[in-house]
Write a protein that holds these residues in place. Structure first.
Motif, PDB file in Angstrom:
ATOM      1  N   ALA A 123      34.949   0.222  84.919  1.00  0.00           N
ATOM      2  CA  ALA A 123      33.980   1.547  85.232  1.00  0.00           C
ATOM      3  C   ALA A 123      34.488   1.898  83.492  1.00  0.00           C
ATOM      4  O   ALA A 123      34.328   2.458  83.211  1.00  0.00           O
ATOM      5  CB  ALA A 123      34.201   2.182  86.401  1.00  0.00           C
ATOM      6  N   ASN A 160      37.057  -1.494  79.459  1.00  0.00           N
ATOM      7  CA  ASN A 160      35.947  -2.887  78.333  1.00  0.00           C
ATOM      8  C   ASN A 160      36.454  -3.505  77.254  1.00  0.00           C
ATOM      9  O   ASN A 160      37.040  -2.184  76.548  1.00  0.00           O
ATOM     10  CB  ASN A 160      34.076  -1.768  78.692  1.00  0.00           C
ATOM     11  CG  ASN A 160      34.504  -2.058  80.049  1.00  0.00           C
ATOM     12  OD1 ASN A 160      33.226  -3.329  80.640  1.00  0.00           O
ATOM     13  ND2 ASN A 160      33.839  -0.447  80.602  1.00  0.00           N
ATOM     14  N   ILE A 197      28.029  -1.911  75.356  1.00  0.00           N
ATOM     15  CA  ILE A 197      29.589  -1.804  75.265  1.00  0.00           C
ATOM     16  C   ILE A 197      29.868  -1.495  76.413  1.00  0.00           C
ATOM     17  O   ILE A 197      29.265  -0.083  76.286  1.00  0.00           O
ATOM     18  CB  ILE A 197      30.170  -1.261  73.940  1.00  0.00           C
ATOM     19  CG1 ILE A 197      29.930  -0.162  73.732  1.00  0.00           C
ATOM     20  CG2 ILE A 197      30.447  -2.458  72.993  1.00  0.00           C
ATOM     21  CD1 ILE A 197      30.617  -0.136  72.267  1.00  0.00           C
ATOM     22  N   GLY A 198      30.800  -1.901  76.812  1.00  0.00           N
ATOM     23  CA  GLY A 198      31.385  -0.921  77.672  1.00  0.00           C
ATOM     24  C   GLY A 198      32.130   0.397  78.102  1.00  0.00           C
ATOM     25  O   GLY A 198      32.802   0.840  76.678  1.00  0.00           O
ATOM     26  N   LYS A 199      32.530   1.403  78.863  1.00  0.00           N
ATOM     27  CA  LYS A 199      32.816   2.465  78.502  1.00  0.00           C
ATOM     28  C   LYS A 199      34.609   2.083  78.047  1.00  0.00           C
ATOM     29  O   LYS A 199      35.333   1.734  78.795  1.00  0.00           O
ATOM     30  CB  LYS A 199      33.386   3.591  79.641  1.00  0.00           C
ATOM     31  CG  LYS A 199      33.155   4.790  79.507  1.00  0.00           C
ATOM     32  CD  LYS A 199      33.843   5.169  81.094  1.00  0.00           C
ATOM     33  CE  LYS A 199      34.793   6.778  80.945  1.00  0.00           C
ATOM     34  NZ  LYS A 199      34.612   7.576  81.960  1.00  0.00           N
ATOM     35  N   THR A 202      22.456   1.248  74.264  1.00  0.00           N
ATOM     36  CA  THR A 202      21.927   2.036  75.845  1.00  0.00           C
ATOM     37  C   THR A 202      22.873   2.741  76.885  1.00  0.00           C
ATOM     38  O   THR A 202      23.959   1.994  76.889  1.00  0.00           O
ATOM     39  CB  THR A 202      21.429   1.343  76.661  1.00  0.00           C
ATOM     40  OG1 THR A 202      20.176   1.095  74.907  1.00  0.00           O
ATOM     41  CG2 THR A 202      20.337   2.151  77.446  1.00  0.00           C
ATOM     42  N   GLY A 203      23.029   3.812  76.857  1.00  0.00           N
ATOM     43  CA  GLY A 203      23.495   4.688  78.053  1.00  0.00           C
ATOM     44  C   GLY A 203      24.972   4.873  77.316  1.00  0.00           C
ATOM     45  O   GLY A 203      25.669   4.873  76.531  1.00  0.00           O
ATOM     46  N   GLY A 204      25.283   6.137  78.213  1.00  0.00           N
ATOM     47  CA  GLY A 204      26.398   7.014  78.064  1.00  0.00           C
ATOM     48  C   GLY A 204      26.184   7.591  76.827  1.00  0.00           C
ATOM     49  O   GLY A 204      25.491   8.024  76.014  1.00  0.00           O
ATOM     50  N   THR A 205      28.055   7.965  76.164  1.00  0.00           N
ATOM     51  CA  THR A 205      27.729   8.837  75.104  1.00  0.00           C
ATOM     52  C   THR A 205      29.474   7.920  73.375  1.00  0.00           C
ATOM     53  O   THR A 205      29.329   7.101  74.445  1.00  0.00           O
ATOM     54  CB  THR A 205      28.635  10.039  75.123  1.00  0.00           C
ATOM     55  OG1 THR A 205      27.761  10.445  75.745  1.00  0.00           O
ATOM     56  CG2 THR A 205      28.802  10.325  74.127  1.00  0.00           C
ATOM     57  N   ARG A 208      29.416  12.844  67.846  1.00  0.00           N
ATOM     58  CA  ARG A 208      29.654  12.397  69.144  1.00  0.00           C
ATOM     59  C   ARG A 208      27.469  12.272  68.783  1.00  0.00           C
ATOM     60  O   ARG A 208      27.677  13.126  69.313  1.00  0.00           O
ATOM     61  CB  ARG A 208      29.996  13.494  69.556  1.00  0.00           C
ATOM     62  CG  ARG A 208      30.321  12.912  70.970  1.00  0.00           C
ATOM     63  CD  ARG A 208      30.359  14.967  72.273  1.00  0.00           C
ATOM     64  NE  ARG A 208      30.300  14.698  73.366  1.00  0.00           N
ATOM     65  CZ  ARG A 208      30.380  14.275  74.488  1.00  0.00           C
ATOM     66  NH1 ARG A 208      32.680  13.796  74.105  1.00  0.00           N
ATOM     67  NH2 ARG A 208      30.600  14.062  75.304  1.00  0.00           N
ATOM     68  N   PHE A 209      27.408  11.188  69.571  1.00  0.00           N
ATOM     69  CA  PHE A 209      26.058  10.645  70.083  1.00  0.00           C
ATOM     70  C   PHE A 209      25.872  10.147  71.901  1.00  0.00           C
ATOM     71  O   PHE A 209      26.636   9.616  72.152  1.00  0.00           O
ATOM     72  CB  PHE A 209      25.289   9.924  68.399  1.00  0.00           C
ATOM     73  CG  PHE A 209      25.372  10.007  67.768  1.00  0.00           C
ATOM     74  CD1 PHE A 209      25.312  11.649  67.011  1.00  0.00           C
ATOM     75  CD2 PHE A 209      26.375   9.667  66.290  1.00  0.00           C
ATOM     76  CE1 PHE A 209      25.015  12.254  66.017  1.00  0.00           C
ATOM     77  CE2 PHE A 209      26.989  10.625  65.108  1.00  0.00           C
ATOM     78  CZ  PHE A 209      26.152  11.611  65.090  1.00  0.00           C
ATOM     79  N   SER A 210      24.633  10.343  72.183  1.00  0.00           N
ATOM     80  CA  SER A 210      24.327   9.962  73.271  1.00  0.00           C
ATOM     81  C   SER A 210      23.546   7.965  72.759  1.00  0.00           C
ATOM     82  O   SER A 210      23.537   7.503  71.880  1.00  0.00           O
ATOM     83  CB  SER A 210      23.052  10.493  73.723  1.00  0.00           C
ATOM     84  OG  SER A 210      21.830  10.493  73.049  1.00  0.00           O
ATOM     85  N   GLY A 211      23.890   7.586  73.708  1.00  0.00           N
ATOM     86  CA  GLY A 211      23.065   6.217  74.041  1.00  0.00           C
ATOM     87  C   GLY A 211      22.545   6.041  73.708  1.00  0.00           C
ATOM     88  O   GLY A 211      20.926   6.883  74.233  1.00  0.00           O
ATOM     89  N   ARG A 237      32.434   3.253  72.694  1.00  0.00           N
ATOM     90  CA  ARG A 237      32.075   4.314  73.783  1.00  0.00           C
ATOM     91  C   ARG A 237      32.919   4.793  74.635  1.00  0.00           C
ATOM     92  O   ARG A 237      34.081   4.411  74.936  1.00  0.00           O
ATOM     93  CB  ARG A 237      31.003   3.564  74.951  1.00  0.00           C
ATOM     94  CG  ARG A 237      30.583   4.235  75.707  1.00  0.00           C
ATOM     95  CD  ARG A 237      29.877   3.019  76.652  1.00  0.00           C
ATOM     96  NE  ARG A 237      29.433   3.616  77.467  1.00  0.00           N
ATOM     97  CZ  ARG A 237      28.187   3.375  78.636  1.00  0.00           C
ATOM     98  NH1 ARG A 237      28.112   1.889  78.571  1.00  0.00           N
ATOM     99  NH2 ARG A 237      27.805   3.576  79.290  1.00  0.00           N
ATOM    100  N   ALA A 294      32.343   7.507  77.351  1.00  0.00           N
ATOM    101  CA  ALA A 294      31.925   8.247  78.121  1.00  0.00           C
ATOM    102  C   ALA A 294      30.489   7.339  78.478  1.00  0.00           C
ATOM    103  O   ALA A 294      29.382   6.329  77.853  1.00  0.00           O
ATOM    104  CB  ALA A 294      30.732   9.510  78.008  1.00  0.00           C
TER     105      ALA A 294
END
Lengths: 67, 253
Positions: B171, B174, B187-189, B207-210, B230-233, B251, B253
Motif C-alpha cells: 500500500a 512500491n 505506479i503505486g504509492k 490514474t489514481g492518487g496524487t 503536485r497534481f491529482s492522478g 506518486r 499519495a
C-alpha cells in the motif's frame, strides 16, 4: 472530501484546492488502482449527497458547478 | 458419554479379551492415516505415488499398499491438489482439487465425501513441481511462534510471495516503473517513473492518487513550471514551451 471534480461515474478528484490546477486526490475503483486510499462507493455517495461541492475548471480556477 | 475401551487381560482368558483386542485394533486403524508420510518422494518435487507398504484407513477398513508403489490417477491443474481413495476389496487413488464437499468424519478420523476418503496431504502443484505437505483437517495451526530454521519468529498477515524475484505490491511502498515515452505507466504509492513531452505537447498522469512532478526542458537549462508541481492522478499537463520536456513523476499519495 471537500470540493470534488467528477470526470465520470468511476473517476473522481476529491479534496480540491480551488486555486490550484490539477490539485486533489484521484479516486478510482480498486480494481484499477489497488492502492487507492478511498472507496469509490463512498465518494460516489458523497458526491450524490453534496452536489454543491462539485466544481469545474474554468481555465483559471475551479468554480462550483451550478446545481 | 465417553466410554473407556475395555482393555484385555495381558494373557487372554476368555472371549471378552479378544473382543477388547478387536476394539483396540479398530481404534488404531482409525489413527493410521496420521502415520508417517505415505506419499513417495516427500522431500522432493517429484510427482508422488502412495508408497509400497503404506497403510490406509478407509470406511472403517484397513488397507495396505502391496507389490509396488500405487499410482495416483489424474492430471490436476496447477494449484492445491489433494489425494482421495475409494473402493471396497481394493482401493484406487486419484488426485482431486476441489474438496469443498468433504466433511470431517469423526468415526473414521478423516475427511470423507460419499464413498471417497481424503488422505491428509496437500500438494502444491506448479507444472512438474509437486511439493507435498501434510494436511490437517482443522486447517489452522496456533502457536506463539514458528521456527523453520531461522529462529522463533512471529507470523503476520501476508497475501503475496515476497522472494527476491517476486513482483511485490504494498500500500505504501512500491517499486519504480521503467518508462521513457509520453504514455506514463501506472505506479503505486511511493513508486516513480519518467516520461517525455514534445514541445507544446501534453502528458496525462497515471490514474489514481496524487503525484509530484518535475519537468525540465531538454534544450534550455530550466524547469518548466506548467508541468511541475503536485497534481491529482489523471490530470493532463501541458508543456507551455516549444522545446521537449523530460518529466519525473513520483506518486506521493
Amino acid at each position: 472530501m471537500g470540493y470534488f471534480l467528477k470526470r465520470n461515474e468511476n473517476d473522481f478528484v476529491i479534496n480540491i484546492d480551488l486555486n490550484q490546477y490539477g490539485s486533489g486526490y484521484n479516486v478510482v475503483p480498486k480494481e484499477i488502482d489497488p492502492c487507492n486510499a478511498y472507496d469509490i462507493a463512498e465518494v460516489q455517495a458523497y458526491a450524490q449527497e453534496h452536489p454543491e461541492m462539485e466544481v469545474v475548471w474554468d481555465g483559471d480556477k475551479y468554480i462550483p458547478k451550478e446545481v | 458419554m465417553i466410554s473407556k475401551v475395555s482393555a484385555p487381560n495381558s494373557v487372554p482368558t476368555d472371549i471378552s479379551d479378544y473382543v477388547a483386542q478387536n476394539a483396540h485394533m479398530m481404534a488404531f486403524m482409525n489413527q493410521v492415516n496420521m502415520q508417517a508420510f505415505v506419499l513417495t518422494n516427500p522431500t522432493t518435487s517429484d510427482k508422488p505415488k502412495i508408497g509400497l507398504g503404506s497403510y490406509i484407513s478407509h470406511g472403517g477398513s484397513l488397507y495396505k499398499v502391496e507389490t509396488a508403489d500405487e499410482d495416483i490417477v489424474g492430471s490436476p491443474a496447477d494449484g492445491k491438489v489433494y489425494v482421495r481413495v475409494t473402493g471396497d476389496a481394493t482401493l484406487s487413488a486419484s488426485f482431486v482439487t476441489d474438496i469443498s464437499s468433504y466433511n470431517y468424519n469423526h468415526a473414521y478420523g478423516t475427511l470423507t465425501s460419499g464413498s471417497y476418503t481424503l488422505l491428509p496431504y496437500e500438494i502444491r502443484k506448479s507444472g512438474s513441481s509437486w511439493l507435498k505437505y501434510r494436511y490437517d483437517a482443522v486447517q489452522r495451526l496456533q502457536a506463539e511462534s514458528l521456527n523453520t530454521g531461522h529462529g522463533a519468529n512471529e507470523l503476520y498477515p501476508m497475501n503475496q510471495a515476497v522472494r527476491t524475484t517476486d513482483n511485490v505490491s504494498f500500500a505504501n511502498i512500491n517499486p519504480p516503473v521503467d518508462n521513457n515515452d509520453n504514455s506514463l505507466p501506472s505506479i503505486g504509492k511511493g513508486g516513480f517513473t519518467y516520461g517525455t513531452i514534445t514541445g507544446s505537447g501534453n502528458i496525462t498522469l497515471p490514474t489514481g492518487g496524487t503525484y509530484m512532478t518535475m519537468g525540465f526542458s531538454t534544450l534550455l537549462d530550466v524547469s518548466i513550471t506548467s508541468v511541475t508541481g503536485r497534481f491529482s492522478g489523471g490530470t493532463t499537463l501541458t508543456n507551455t514551451r516549444e522545446h521537449p520536456v523530460n518529466i519525473f513523476v513520483w506518486r506521493i499519495a
